[in-house]
Design an enzyme around this catalytic site. Sequence first.
Site, PDB file in Angstrom:
ATOM      1  N   ASP A   8      21.193  34.897  17.716  1.00 25.14           N
ATOM      2  CA  ASP A   8      19.855  34.932  17.123  1.00 25.14           C
ATOM      3  C   ASP A   8      19.935  35.868  15.912  1.00 25.14           C
ATOM      4  OD1 ASP A   8      19.842  37.498  18.172  1.00 25.14           O
ATOM      5  OD2 ASP A   8      18.050  37.225  19.410  1.00 25.14           O
ATOM      6  N   CYS A  64      23.036  38.330  20.934  1.00 31.01           N
ATOM      7  CA  CYS A  64      21.644  38.658  20.599  1.00 31.01           C
ATOM      8  C   CYS A  64      21.587  40.178  20.458  1.00 31.01           C
ATOM      9  CB  CYS A  64      20.671  38.111  21.643  1.00 31.01           C
ATOM     10  SG  CYS A  64      20.932  38.712  23.324  1.00 31.01           S
ATOM     11  N   THR A  66      21.012  42.579  22.721  1.00 31.21           N
ATOM     12  CA  THR A  66      21.703  43.255  23.830  1.00 31.21           C
ATOM     13  C   THR A  66      22.734  42.384  24.529  1.00 31.21           C
ATOM     14  OG1 THR A  66      19.998  42.463  25.319  1.00 31.21           O
ATOM     15  CG2 THR A  66      19.671  44.674  24.360  1.00 31.21           C
ATOM     16  N   GLY A  69      19.535  38.526  26.990  1.00 33.91           N
ATOM     17  CA  GLY A  69      18.772  37.276  26.928  1.00 33.91           C
ATOM     18  C   GLY A  69      19.676  36.064  26.804  1.00 33.91           C
ATOM     19  N   HIS A  97      38.866  36.891  36.989  1.00 34.87           N
ATOM     20  CA  HIS A  97      38.279  36.737  38.325  1.00 34.87           C
ATOM     21  C   HIS A  97      37.108  35.770  38.387  1.00 34.87           C
ATOM     22  CE1 HIS A  97      39.952  40.738  40.192  1.00 34.87           C
ATOM     23  NE2 HIS A  97      40.883  40.024  39.578  1.00 34.87           N
ATOM     24  N   HIS A 132      40.143  33.606  43.876  1.00 34.01           N
ATOM     25  CA  HIS A 132      38.997  33.667  42.962  1.00 34.01           C
ATOM     26  C   HIS A 132      38.412  32.279  42.701  1.00 34.01           C
ATOM     27  CE1 HIS A 132      39.805  37.843  42.405  1.00 34.01           C
ATOM     28  NE2 HIS A 132      41.060  37.584  42.052  1.00 34.01           N
TER      29      HIS A 132
END
Length: 144
Positions: A8, A64, A66, A69, A97, A132
């Site tokens: 974004d 974005c 952080t 989102g 993993h 895994h």
Amino acid sequence: MKIAIGSDHAGLTLKRTLLASVLKELDSVDLGTDSPQAIDYPDIGHRLAEAVASGRYERGILICGTGIGMAMTANKTRGIRAANCSDTYSAEMSVQHNNANVLCLGGRTLGPALAERITRVWLNARFTGGRHAERVKKIELFNQ
Ligand code: RB5
């Protein structure tokens, strides 16, 4: 490996940094945004998640402010395992993993050098499989 990247407005600068460095020599496609004008992160997150889930790209990178989102958005698409990483150990483990196929980064939380290092480590990591693989399968079982 074909890679899709998207951001974004809050991730645009970091995305441009990665395209000019880590992704420069790789087969990568930018799915937007290409403008600093505000855009809702789910619009890009869903677009990229669907492109990766369809098989057009092996992996995706979403940025974005952080990374939060974008991760929430991408993980709504079946077949997507998006990991929001802010350190190299988590980035490596998310593939080894958890077989992560989308890396989420925070354009407002990570400096460019760390983000580049995280991205390189993540792109070079490979799924370990074995025990895994069974665990990753269980993630998909929930939402049949
Ligand atoms: C945009 O201001 C910001 O909310 C967005 O980039 C992201 O951080 C959301 O998770």
